[in-house]
Design an enzyme around this catalytic site. Structure first.
Site, PDB file in Angstrom:
ATOM      1  N   ILE A   3      72.592  17.397 114.013  1.00 51.65           N
ATOM      2  CA  ILE A   3      71.493  17.475 114.987  1.00 51.65           C
ATOM      3  C   ILE A   3      72.102  17.189 116.352  1.00 51.65           C
ATOM      4  CG2 ILE A   3      69.350  16.375 115.746  1.00 51.65           C
ATOM      5  CD1 ILE A   3      68.754  16.005 112.713  1.00 51.65           C
TER       6      ILE A   3
ATOM      7  N   ASP B 218      64.309  22.509 115.372  1.00 48.94           N
ATOM      8  CA  ASP B 218      63.706  23.794 114.993  1.00 48.94           C
ATOM      9  C   ASP B 218      62.320  24.009 115.586  1.00 48.94           C
ATOM     10  OD1 ASP B 218      65.954  24.465 113.488  1.00 48.94           O
ATOM     11  OD2 ASP B 218      65.131  23.662 111.628  1.00 48.94           O
TER      12      ASP B 218
ATOM     13  N   HIS C 205      67.727  30.312 112.876  1.00 47.03           N
ATOM     14  CA  HIS C 205      67.245  29.580 111.699  1.00 47.03           C
ATOM     15  C   HIS C 205      66.747  30.591 110.664  1.00 47.03           C
ATOM     16  CE1 HIS C 205      65.648  26.107 109.543  1.00 47.03           C
ATOM     17  NE2 HIS C 205      64.596  26.854 109.260  1.00 47.03           N
TER      18      HIS C 205
ATOM     19  N   GLU D 194      64.681  18.961 122.016  1.00 48.37           N
ATOM     20  CA  GLU D 194      65.092  17.739 121.306  1.00 48.37           C
ATOM     21  C   GLU D 194      64.462  17.634 119.927  1.00 48.37           C
ATOM     22  OE1 GLU D 194      65.195  14.211 123.824  1.00 48.37           O
ATOM     23  OE2 GLU D 194      65.567  15.536 125.539  1.00 48.37           O
TER      24      GLU D 194
ATOM     25  N   ARG E  50      76.144   9.020 118.455  1.00 47.86           N
ATOM     26  CA  ARG E  50      75.891  10.463 118.576  1.00 47.86           C
ATOM     27  C   ARG E  50      75.949  10.904 120.030  1.00 47.86           C
ATOM     28  NH1 ARG E  50      70.558  12.064 115.801  1.00 47.86           N
ATOM     29  NH2 ARG E  50      70.408  13.131 117.788  1.00 47.86           N
TER      30      ARG E  50
ATOM     31  N   ASN F 155      69.390  28.704 118.930  1.00 44.13           N
ATOM     32  CA  ASN F 155      69.710  28.435 117.526  1.00 44.13           C
ATOM     33  C   ASN F 155      69.143  29.565 116.680  1.00 44.13           C
ATOM     34  OD1 ASN F 155      70.514  26.896 115.171  1.00 44.13           O
ATOM     35  ND2 ASN F 155      68.354  26.382 114.882  1.00 44.13           N
TER      36      ASN F 155
HETATM   37  C1  GRF Z   1      72.760  30.929 108.731  1.00 44.56           C
HETATM   38  O1  GRF Z   1      71.911  31.266 107.666  1.00 44.56           O
HETATM   39  C2  GRF Z   1      71.972  30.306 109.858  1.00 44.56           C
HETATM   40  O2  GRF Z   1      70.665  30.780 109.952  1.00 44.56           O
HETATM   41  C3  GRF Z   1      71.924  28.866 109.434  1.00 44.56           C
HETATM   42  O3  GRF Z   1      73.170  28.618 108.840  1.00 44.56           O
HETATM   43  C4  GRF Z   1      73.734  29.837 108.361  1.00 44.56           C
HETATM   44  C5  GRF Z   1      75.062  29.976 109.026  1.00 44.56           C
HETATM   45  O4  GRF Z   1      75.814  31.045 108.506  1.00 44.56           O
HETATM   46  N1  GRF Z   1      71.589  28.016 110.565  1.00 44.56           N
HETATM   47  P1  GRF Z   1      77.195  31.461 109.203  1.00 44.56           P
HETATM   48  O5  GRF Z   1      78.065  30.211 109.284  1.00 44.56           O
HETATM   49  O6  GRF Z   1      76.890  32.028 110.556  1.00 44.56           O
HETATM   50  O7  GRF Z   1      77.786  32.483 108.284  1.00 44.56           O
END
Ligand code: GRF
Length: 218
Positions: free
Chosen positions: A105, A161, A122, A158, A78, A120
């Site tokens: 990851i 989320d 989420h 690291e 990785r 990121n």
């Molecule tokens: C989104 O729901 C994001 O929160 C999650 O993966 C999805 C990605 O959607 N991490 P897209 O590829 O941007 O349409």
């Protein structure tokens, strides 16, 4: 490699961002719209996909944005895949890295190369329903019976989320919701929140104090 057309360049001298994707790329599209609309002063300098067949790559190509496919399992470790990602992002001279539906990851080598420079999005109100890709967090929210869920944009550390939270927005859970309808409404909010968070970070207005990000509250 190709050059972005002027209407996606975000203006001369606009900072370059690198966007990492694995799937459909609707958040990438939202970033591009915000740039075109003038709501976000930036340009997408590079899109890196972890899969060669990600529809997000087509969106990038349609806008003449340079793309790279870096498939982690094609590297022996990785960390080696991470080093390839860092090299590509450095070559594109990005000021900021955005994970927009990026599945793998991220190796520590990437996180350490861009401290407090990786974001990121989420699809939950972290720290609730951390981990896993869509639709898992939305399905977990629905199954848990919470009345509010939403989305979070945070700095990447690291620990998955768990980085300092930049922006969050709530989405009510309806009695009639399925995982799909809930995910769709959360996605609409992601599309607003992610470009806004990118703009805040690029503006230099934010300060990270331990787990708290200050300076971004409305
Ligand atoms: C989104 O729901 C994001 O929160 C999650 O993966 C999805 C990605 O959607 N991490 P897209 O590829 O941007 O349409």
């Amino acid at each position: 490699m190709t050059t972005a057309p002027s209407h996606f360049s975000g203006g001369a001298g606009a900072p370059a961002i690198g966007v990492l994707v694995s799937g459909r790329g609707s958040n990438l599209a939202a970033i591009l719209h915000a740039i075109t609309d003038g709501a976000l002063r930036a340009r997408v300098g590079l899109v890196i996909s972890s899969r060669a067949d990600a529809p997000a790559l087509e969106r990038a190509a349609a806008h003449n944005i340079p793309t790279a496919v870096i498939v982690p399992r094609q590297y022996s470790t990785r960390a080696e895949a991470g080093a390839a990602i860092v090299a590509a992002l450095r070559q594109a001279e990005v000021a900021l890295v955005v994970l927009a539906g990026y599945k793998p990851i991220l190796d520590a080598v990437v996180v350490q190369a861009f401290p407090q420079r990786i974001l990121n999005v989420h699809p939950s109100l972290l720290p609730a329903f951390a981990g896993g890709m869509a639709p898992r967090p939305q399905a977990e929210a629905l199954a848990s019976g919470v009345k509010l869920t939403g989305c979070t944009v945070h700095f990447v550390t690291e620990e998955v989320d768990a980085g300092p939270i930049i922006l969050q927005a709530a989405v009510p859970v309806r009695d009639t919701d399925t995982v799909e309808t809930l995910a769709d409404r959360i996605l609409e909010v992601e599309h607003r929140l992610l470009p806004q968070a990118i703009g805040l970070v690029l503006s230099g207005a934010l300060r990270v104090d331990g787990r708290r990000v200050l300076g971004g509250a409305p």
